[in-house]
Design a protein around this motif. Sequence first.
Motif, PDB file in Angstrom:
ATOM      1  N   THR A  45       0.828  -1.204   0.000  1.00  0.00           N
ATOM      2  CA  THR A  45       0.000   0.000   0.000  1.00  0.00           C
ATOM      3  C   THR A  45       0.862   1.254   0.000  1.00  0.00           C
ATOM      4  O   THR A  45       0.603   2.201  -0.747  1.00  0.00           O
ATOM      5  CB  THR A  45      -0.934   0.003   1.229  1.00  0.00           C
ATOM      6  OG1 THR A  45      -1.728  -1.174   1.195  1.00  0.00           O
ATOM      7  CG2 THR A  45      -1.833   1.214   1.226  1.00  0.00           C
TER       8      THR A  45
ATOM      9  N   ARG B 114       2.464   1.691  -3.441  1.00  0.00           N
ATOM     10  CA  ARG B 114       1.496   2.198  -4.425  1.00  0.00           C
ATOM     11  C   ARG B 114       1.244   3.689  -4.236  1.00  0.00           C
ATOM     12  O   ARG B 114       1.179   4.442  -5.203  1.00  0.00           O
ATOM     13  CB  ARG B 114       0.181   1.426  -4.332  1.00  0.00           C
ATOM     14  CG  ARG B 114       0.164   0.164  -5.155  1.00  0.00           C
ATOM     15  CD  ARG B 114      -1.255  -0.382  -5.326  1.00  0.00           C
ATOM     16  NE  ARG B 114      -1.915  -0.670  -4.054  1.00  0.00           N
ATOM     17  CZ  ARG B 114      -1.789  -1.795  -3.383  1.00  0.00           C
ATOM     18  NH1 ARG B 114      -1.023  -2.761  -3.837  1.00  0.00           N
ATOM     19  NH2 ARG B 114      -2.442  -1.973  -2.244  1.00  0.00           N
TER      20      ARG B 114
ATOM     21  N   ARG C 201       2.064   6.542  -6.996  1.00  0.00           N
ATOM     22  CA  ARG C 201       0.961   7.398  -7.442  1.00  0.00           C
ATOM     23  C   ARG C 201       1.316   8.865  -7.228  1.00  0.00           C
ATOM     24  O   ARG C 201       1.094   9.699  -8.097  1.00  0.00           O
ATOM     25  CB  ARG C 201      -0.325   7.034  -6.693  1.00  0.00           C
ATOM     26  CG  ARG C 201      -1.548   7.716  -7.272  1.00  0.00           C
ATOM     27  CD  ARG C 201      -2.849   7.321  -6.586  1.00  0.00           C
ATOM     28  NE  ARG C 201      -2.953   5.904  -6.330  1.00  0.00           N
ATOM     29  CZ  ARG C 201      -3.129   5.373  -5.121  1.00  0.00           C
ATOM     30  NH1 ARG C 201      -3.208   6.137  -4.061  1.00  0.00           N
ATOM     31  NH2 ARG C 201      -3.227   4.077  -4.967  1.00  0.00           N
TER      32      ARG C 201
END
Length: 91
Positions: A7, A10, A14
Amino acid sequence: MTNDLATASRRYWRSTLTFTLSLLAVWAAAGVGGGILFAGWLNQFSLGGIPLGFWMAQQGSIVVFVVLILIYAVGMNVLERRYRREIGGAR
């Protein structure tokens, strides 16, 4: 790879991609907008005796690019510090 680490990774990528694409959009707007789309309007102003639209087409987008490189370097240092702690804590 744990769920927390995946998580955090990511979110890091991003954020990096969003930041990079935002800076590329600014550069494209400066190059296309200043040098092509708004050149006629910008030519009513001058910079050192040279019409501003011509100056933006020749030099302005390069100057904006160099400034964006500096912004990118500082911004990525901030992102790296923020997510390094988060990813390091998830390991």
